[in-house]
Design a protein around this motif. Sequence first.
Motif, PDB file in Angstrom:
ATOM      1  N   UNK A 339      83.194  13.465  18.613  1.00 22.68           N
ATOM      2  CA  UNK A 339      81.640  13.411  19.224  1.00 22.68           C
ATOM      3  C   UNK A 339      80.877  14.719  18.495  1.00 22.68           C
ATOM      4  N   UNK A 340      79.935  14.299  17.908  1.00 27.29           N
ATOM      5  CA  UNK A 340      78.895  15.226  17.290  1.00 27.29           C
ATOM      6  C   UNK A 340      77.825  15.376  18.295  1.00 27.29           C
ATOM      7  N   UNK A 341      77.665  16.886  18.793  1.00 28.54           N
ATOM      8  CA  UNK A 341      76.615  17.037  19.760  1.00 28.54           C
ATOM      9  C   UNK A 341      76.039  18.392  19.674  1.00 28.54           C
ATOM     10  N   UNK A 342      75.094  18.769  20.592  1.00 30.58           N
ATOM     11  CA  UNK A 342      74.563  20.152  20.402  1.00 30.58           C
ATOM     12  C   UNK A 342      74.552  20.459  22.101  1.00 30.58           C
ATOM     13  N   UNK A 343      75.255  21.606  22.146  1.00 31.58           N
ATOM     14  CA  UNK A 343      75.389  21.978  23.801  1.00 31.58           C
ATOM     15  C   UNK A 343      75.047  23.317  23.856  1.00 31.58           C
ATOM     16  N   UNK A 344      73.749  23.690  24.099  1.00 35.22           N
ATOM     17  CA  UNK A 344      73.393  25.185  24.309  1.00 35.22           C
ATOM     18  C   UNK A 344      74.082  25.747  25.672  1.00 35.22           C
ATOM     19  N   UNK A 352      73.288  29.374  15.490  1.00 32.37           N
ATOM     20  CA  UNK A 352      71.908  28.728  15.100  1.00 32.37           C
ATOM     21  C   UNK A 352      71.800  27.461  16.063  1.00 32.37           C
ATOM     22  N   UNK A 353      72.268  27.017  17.223  1.00 29.93           N
ATOM     23  CA  UNK A 353      72.241  25.971  17.708  1.00 29.93           C
ATOM     24  C   UNK A 353      72.431  24.515  17.138  1.00 29.93           C
ATOM     25  N   UNK A 354      72.889  24.679  15.977  1.00 27.23           N
ATOM     26  CA  UNK A 354      72.871  23.337  15.297  1.00 27.23           C
ATOM     27  C   UNK A 354      74.366  22.396  16.046  1.00 27.23           C
TER      28      UNK A 354
END
Length: 513
Positions: A339-344, A352-354
């Motif tokens: 799974x490709x995701x962004x999780x702040x 860098x939030x990537x």
Amino acid sequence: MAGLGNTRRQSLAARASTSGISRAPPLSDDPPEQAQRPLPTPPRGPHPGGPSPAPSAAKIVWKRALKQLSSLKLAIAEMAVILGLSAVGTIIEQNKPLEFYVENYPDGPSKVLGFLTYRWIYALELDHIYTASYFLALMALLAASLAACTSTRQWPMVKVARRWRFAQKPERVYANGELVAEALPSADIRDLAALLEKRKYQIFLKEGSLYAFKGLAGKVGPIGVHASMLLCMAGIAYGGLSGFKGTAMVPEGGDFIITQALRPSSPVALPPRGAEDVLHVNSFNVDYREDGSIKQYYSDLSIQDVDGKELTRKTISVNVPLRWKGVTAYQTDWSIAALTLRAAGSPLAPEDGSSFNLPMANLQGQPGVKGQLWGTFVPAETPNQAQGGQPRGVSIVARDFQTVVVYNSRGEFVGVRRPGSGKVIEAEGLQIVVDDLVGSTGLELKVDPGVPFVYAGFAGLMITTIVSYFSHAQIWALQDGSLVHVGGRSNRAIVGFKKEMNEVLDLVPERVP
């Protein structure tokens, strides 16, 4: 004119029968002129006129063995057993690991059909029945039966059919004429030969005697059928002993050396040239129907050398494989790899939030899970984790590449998101954006060097089976003064042969003495 010709021939045939011409017994396989020759004198030796030497015991045994092997009943029994074993091989999955048979054919009260267990399957070699020793032995026995039948029955019939079998007496002409026996007055045998030649007959004339035939391919056809079957069986045996099989589940962007995924069918199998190259998965895509079910899935594959140079590339799908130097890659399965995701807010998120990838586990077969299901866990900040508290986080599950479902730490439903939509979903203090689902392609690799021989054998079998139904027609004629005796026979298409002969005999001109 046709009616006059028939009356002319019938009256003369009746006159010939009343004049003492009788029908001789049917011909043997030897030509008549050979049968009438005097027997050769025995060679001179120390015991002239003595008995001929008896055949050796080995020759007697060999002839008896050929006779037994050429038996039609034996060949039918062999084919029936082979077909039965082949049917078993289509029911029981072949070339699977032991764990598969232990799970699907367990021992104990849940036996398949009440008796079939993995122990019987392994004891009887039913897991690889097409390469089992007894199956190959049956194939060899059937091949020996076909070869024996060809050498002792079919080939001698062809040799006899090719001989120039001239008839020297009218009785012999009528004996040969099982279907047609006529006598033409005031006729010339050369006129008959010219008419038969126009009908595509092979003509042989010798001192007032004629022999003609056509359709020799009908005699050769059965030999071609046997040869084609032998070629098919040789291809099957060669492919079974020299083949390789293997499976691989490769994520997008992954690769592997082909030979690492292949398992030989026997110790004598040698890998093909293409097995040393690298198979790289460029991408994996799925097409869906309107109801959301999977319509087709595709894998974009490349074959590379060890230095990374692309040698060939093809997008494969079910029933559209990639073939490379003896190796065939089939599309058979798929999976969700990551799974490709962004999780702040997650400790796993880059500064860098990537985006980052999380592996997806296959949950199929787990308690409470029906069908295919993949899942992963996104951890969140846990202040009391050092004191032994349970980690907080978000569980994400997916059944396909279209949507994912998000649950919190208590297993409560949070929401559904479509990968690539860019929409944020909040849970456990995390702000999650699902960018993509990374697929894995399931490939079946196969090396079968016997396939070209099997295809060629089946092609030859179809052609020679049709050819074997061609009729073989033979005609004899003898010039007896101004009278021409004619006889003919055919092994098939009897009505057509009689009609053709009537047309030919009606066209033979009547010559004035």
